[in-house]
Design a protein around this motif. Structure first.
Motif, PDB file in Angstrom:
ATOM      1  N   UNK A   1      -0.067 -19.398  48.540  1.00 31.38           N
ATOM      2  CA  UNK A   1      -0.642 -18.917  47.092  1.00 31.38           C
ATOM      3  C   UNK A   1       0.427 -18.183  46.348  1.00 31.38           C
ATOM      4  N   UNK A   2       0.675 -18.361  45.113  1.00 30.03           N
ATOM      5  CA  UNK A   2       1.546 -17.607  44.357  1.00 30.03           C
ATOM      6  C   UNK A   2       1.175 -16.263  44.443  1.00 30.03           C
ATOM      7  N   UNK A   3       2.285 -15.308  44.671  1.00 31.09           N
ATOM      8  CA  UNK A   3       2.099 -13.695  44.570  1.00 31.09           C
ATOM      9  C   UNK A   3       3.103 -13.315  43.342  1.00 31.09           C
ATOM     10  N   UNK A   4       2.513 -12.627  42.718  1.00 30.17           N
ATOM     11  CA  UNK A   4       3.409 -12.058  41.581  1.00 30.17           C
ATOM     12  C   UNK A   4       3.309 -10.216  41.599  1.00 30.17           C
ATOM     13  N   UNK A   5       4.478  -9.767  40.954  1.00 28.77           N
ATOM     14  CA  UNK A   5       4.727  -8.522  41.114  1.00 28.77           C
ATOM     15  C   UNK A   5       4.113  -7.942  39.906  1.00 28.77           C
ATOM     16  N   UNK A   6       3.262  -6.670  39.889  1.00 27.22           N
ATOM     17  CA  UNK A   6       2.612  -6.329  38.964  1.00 27.22           C
ATOM     18  C   UNK A   6       3.032  -4.472  39.066  1.00 27.22           C
ATOM     19  N   UNK A   7       4.053  -4.116  39.737  1.00 28.98           N
ATOM     20  CA  UNK A   7       4.270  -2.712  40.010  1.00 28.98           C
ATOM     21  C   UNK A   7       4.725  -1.877  39.185  1.00 28.98           C
TER      22      UNK A   7
ATOM     23  N   UNK B   1      11.550   3.679  37.173  1.00 26.24           N
ATOM     24  CA  UNK B   1      11.982   2.521  36.682  1.00 26.24           C
ATOM     25  C   UNK B   1      12.966   1.649  37.402  1.00 26.24           C
ATOM     26  N   UNK B   2      14.035   2.288  37.764  1.00 25.56           N
ATOM     27  CA  UNK B   2      14.933   1.730  38.855  1.00 25.56           C
ATOM     28  C   UNK B   2      14.215   1.257  40.230  1.00 25.56           C
ATOM     29  N   UNK B   3      13.365   2.162  40.517  1.00 21.17           N
ATOM     30  CA  UNK B   3      12.609   1.489  41.553  1.00 21.17           C
ATOM     31  C   UNK B   3      11.596   0.421  41.363  1.00 21.17           C
ATOM     32  N   UNK B   4      11.025   0.224  40.025  1.00 21.86           N
ATOM     33  CA  UNK B   4      10.503  -0.808  39.805  1.00 21.86           C
ATOM     34  C   UNK B   4      11.361  -2.045  39.640  1.00 21.86           C
ATOM     35  N   UNK B   5      12.500  -1.828  39.360  1.00 19.40           N
ATOM     36  CA  UNK B   5      13.492  -3.297  39.281  1.00 19.40           C
ATOM     37  C   UNK B   5      13.715  -3.692  40.682  1.00 19.40           C
ATOM     38  N   UNK B   6      13.885  -2.725  41.577  1.00 20.90           N
ATOM     39  CA  UNK B   6      14.078  -2.942  43.194  1.00 20.90           C
ATOM     40  C   UNK B   6      13.005  -3.752  43.611  1.00 20.90           C
ATOM     41  N   UNK B   7      11.562  -3.069  43.151  1.00 17.62           N
ATOM     42  CA  UNK B   7      10.518  -3.895  43.806  1.00 17.62           C
ATOM     43  C   UNK B   7      10.360  -5.380  43.191  1.00 17.62           C
ATOM     44  N   UNK B   8      10.810  -5.622  42.071  1.00 22.63           N
ATOM     45  CA  UNK B   8      10.740  -6.820  41.460  1.00 22.63           C
ATOM     46  C   UNK B   8      11.528  -7.839  42.040  1.00 22.63           C
TER      47      UNK B   8
ATOM     48  N   UNK C   1       7.249 -11.870  37.884  1.00 23.85           N
ATOM     49  CA  UNK C   1       7.146 -10.260  37.927  1.00 23.85           C
ATOM     50  C   UNK C   1       6.533 -10.126  36.457  1.00 23.85           C
ATOM     51  N   UNK C   2       5.906  -8.932  36.324  1.00 23.04           N
ATOM     52  CA  UNK C   2       5.433  -8.589  35.080  1.00 23.04           C
ATOM     53  C   UNK C   2       6.495  -7.861  34.212  1.00 23.04           C
ATOM     54  N   UNK C   3       7.662  -7.435  35.160  1.00 21.81           N
ATOM     55  CA  UNK C   3       8.699  -6.365  34.440  1.00 21.81           C
ATOM     56  C   UNK C   3       9.669  -7.559  33.944  1.00 21.81           C
ATOM     57  N   UNK C   4       9.753  -7.228  32.345  1.00 23.58           N
ATOM     58  CA  UNK C   4      10.439  -8.057  31.483  1.00 23.58           C
ATOM     59  C   UNK C   4      12.169  -7.608  31.766  1.00 23.58           C
ATOM     60  N   UNK C   5      12.233  -6.285  31.914  1.00 21.34           N
ATOM     61  CA  UNK C   5      13.628  -6.049  32.203  1.00 21.34           C
ATOM     62  C   UNK C   5      14.291  -6.925  33.466  1.00 21.34           C
ATOM     63  N   UNK C   6      13.469  -6.866  34.649  1.00 22.71           N
ATOM     64  CA  UNK C   6      13.680  -7.374  35.935  1.00 22.71           C
ATOM     65  C   UNK C   6      14.064  -8.478  35.774  1.00 22.71           C
TER      66      UNK C   6
ATOM     67  N   UNK D   1       0.009  -8.339  42.822  1.00 24.20           N
ATOM     68  CA  UNK D   1       0.202  -7.033  43.639  1.00 24.20           C
ATOM     69  C   UNK D   1       0.914  -5.895  43.000  1.00 24.20           C
ATOM     70  N   UNK D   2       0.468  -4.669  43.064  1.00 27.30           N
ATOM     71  CA  UNK D   2       1.231  -3.652  42.173  1.00 27.30           C
ATOM     72  C   UNK D   2       1.507  -2.465  43.076  1.00 27.30           C
ATOM     73  N   UNK D   3       0.922  -1.263  42.810  1.00 25.60           N
ATOM     74  CA  UNK D   3       1.112  -0.062  43.432  1.00 25.60           C
ATOM     75  C   UNK D   3       1.602  -0.017  44.757  1.00 25.60           C
ATOM     76  N   UNK D   4       0.550  -0.427  45.906  1.00 25.50           N
ATOM     77  CA  UNK D   4       0.758  -0.522  46.895  1.00 25.50           C
ATOM     78  C   UNK D   4       2.049  -1.165  47.557  1.00 25.50           C
ATOM     79  N   UNK D   5       2.334  -1.954  47.073  1.00 27.68           N
ATOM     80  CA  UNK D   5       3.453  -2.867  47.316  1.00 27.68           C
ATOM     81  C   UNK D   5       4.714  -2.426  46.711  1.00 27.68           C
ATOM     82  N   UNK D   6       4.574  -1.860  45.506  1.00 29.36           N
ATOM     83  CA  UNK D   6       5.680  -1.480  44.715  1.00 29.36           C
ATOM     84  C   UNK D   6       6.328  -0.153  45.228  1.00 29.36           C
ATOM     85  N   UNK D   7       5.392   0.577  46.111  1.00 30.80           N
ATOM     86  CA  UNK D   7       5.995   1.714  46.766  1.00 30.80           C
ATOM     87  C   UNK D   7       5.851   1.858  48.275  1.00 30.80           C
ATOM     88  N   UNK D   8       5.548   0.438  48.685  1.00 29.65           N
ATOM     89  CA  UNK D   8       5.238   0.159  50.041  1.00 29.65           C
ATOM     90  C   UNK D   8       4.449   1.448  50.804  1.00 29.65           C
TER      91      UNK D   8
END
Length: 447
Positions: A147-153, A160-167, A178-183, A306-313
């Motif tokens: 099933x599709x998984x998308x990044x909402x972190x 924001x650098x960490x958010x790019x890494x997560x995406x 990903x919801x992160x437009x820049x990434x 998936x968001x916070x818990x995945x974006x910060x492992x």
């Protein structure tokens, strides 16, 4: 100080000392993760491209010398030996997206000792952080079972650098968007998004909000249905979607409550309106453990955000990673600290079917029926070949995830995969250990 020269102060003082002592011969460092974190059966290598970009542009200019001098409370002239240092060395590494095991090197760096020391923190930072995120994301991909998984972190990562890494880690590990437009723009990766509860609240009434959203966005549409009461919100969304005739490709999102029960109820409502093609997106505190439970429960959820818990492992935010000297001026060296012993010498990883990895000396013959995992990426300070494409990294990760042993794929209580070492590497380790003990340790101390 610019990111291009990000370093720890102790690395500056050591590099300066090396230069003053004339210790500028080639040094080789291994970057490895000693042990897998609890709850991990494997890791996914990531972060190498940022390291390559950093090393191939590394140069200490006058502005950096001033920064070092200020931090050390010393005259800038004292730091002049560092001026003009560049990275002229070699790097071999495991490609991004490759599944790796604890105890084996992800990267080997060889350069003049002062420079090899100065880049330690940046290299460790990038590989450790991005590998932790990619490993977490890969487990989400496994849990979703296709099933599709998308990044909402983006909103809750540590910067924001960490958010790019997560995406980016999610993209490598098989996420669909990903919801992160820049990434998304930087990666050439699909962007996705819905609406926030504040949007519904601003209109005061769900139907007005949904219709206004549809006037701005002709479709496909995703309506958030749990701002007040999920079943009622789903009825409202279904009426609007059917009236607008934009059901194909559209979805509702549920962000709270018992997601399995709420999704079952929402599915019945949508089907009753003849909207079987409208998907259900689930979000709200999800990670691989929650996704696994929902999939195993048969919840009719089509997309997992998936968001916070995945974006910060969140369950394993740091890796037991190390950057250790293994050779200097052609002489193998090792560390003998309790529980932190390192293996000396330059190495290669030989992978056999079933992830039976053997860490061997770099100049050993290949293990039969194996393939090497570490490949040259920088030689004499110059990148070898173009950067890998996201498609290639995704394909590499997907292929490894498909062939992982079942015990390592498990989300709950996975069995960690372990590498072994070759007889020649074990023999070298013992020789170097004995040499160190004979030279430096008194009788009875470690003998």
């Amino acid at each position: 100080m610019s990111q291009e020269t990000t370093t720890d102060l102790y690395e500056v003082t050591m590099a300066l000392s090396y230069l003053q002592e004339g210790m500028t011969r080639p040094a080789t460092f291994d970057l490895l993760v000693r042990d897998l974190p609890p709850g991990r059966g494997f890791l996914v290598a990531a972060g190498l491209e940022d390291v390559v970009d950093h090393l191939t542009s590394f140069r200490l200019g006058p502005e950096h010398i001033r920064d070092f001098a200020t931090a050390l409370h010393r005259p800038a002239a004292d730091l002049d030996p560092l001026l003009g240092l560049t990275f002229t060395g070699d790097v071999r590494a495991v490609p991004e997206g490759q599944v790796v095991l604890g105890g084996e090197p992800l990267l080997e760096l060889t350069a003049p000792l002062p420079v090899a020391q100065l880049v330690e923190s940046f290299v460790l930072n990038q590989i450790s952080h991005q590998t932790a995120l990619a490993s977490k994301a890969a487990r989400c991909t496994l849990a979703a079972q296709g099933r599709p998984v998308v990044d909402f972190s983006l909103r809750r990562t540590h910067g924001t650098e960490a958010a790019h890494h997560a995406a980016r880690a999610g993209a490598i590990a098989g996420f669909s968007a990903t919801s992160n437009v820049a990434a998304a723009t930087a990666l050439g990766f699909p962007a996705t998004g819905t609406m926030a509860h504040s949007y519904i609240e601003a209109f005061g009434e769900e139907e007005a909000a949904f219709r206004a959203f549809a006037r701005t966005h002709p479709g496909p549409l995703t309506f958030l249905t749990d701002t007040y009461q999920t079943a009622q919100g789903t009825h409202t969304a279904a009426r609007v979607l059917r009236a607008l005739d934009v059901g194909d490709g559209s979805a509702i999102r549920i962000d709270s409550g018992d997601l399995a029960t709420e999704a079952q109820q929402a599915r019945h409502i949508l089907d009753a309106y003849g909207l079987g093609a409208v998907r259900i997106v689930a979000s709200g505190g999800l990670d691989e453990y929650a996704v696994d439970r929902l999939v195993e429960a048969g919840a009719p959820i089509d997309v997992y955000a998936v968001g916070t818990r995945v974006g910060v492992s969140s369950d394993a935010p740091a890796l037991d990673s190390a950057y250790k000297l293994v050779e200097y001026d052609g002489q193998p060296v090792m560390k003998l600290s309790a529980a932190k012993v390192t293996d000396p010498g330059r190495k290669q990883i030989h992978r056999q079917d079933g992830f039976r990895d053997v860490v061997a000396l770099a100049d050993e013959p290949p293990v039969p029926h194996s393939r090497p995992l570490m490949h040259p990426v920088i030689r004499n300070g110059v990148r070898l070949g173009p950067p890998p494409s996201l498609r290639d990294m995704r394909a590499r990760c997907a292929a490894d995830l498909r062939t992982l042993p079942d015990e390592a794929r498990r989300i709950a209580d996975p069995a960690p995969l372990h590498c072994s070492t070759s007889p020649a590497l074990r023999e070298l380790s013992e020789r170097v250990r004995q040499r160190i003990q004979d030279a430096f340790l008194p009788p009875g101390n470690g003998r």
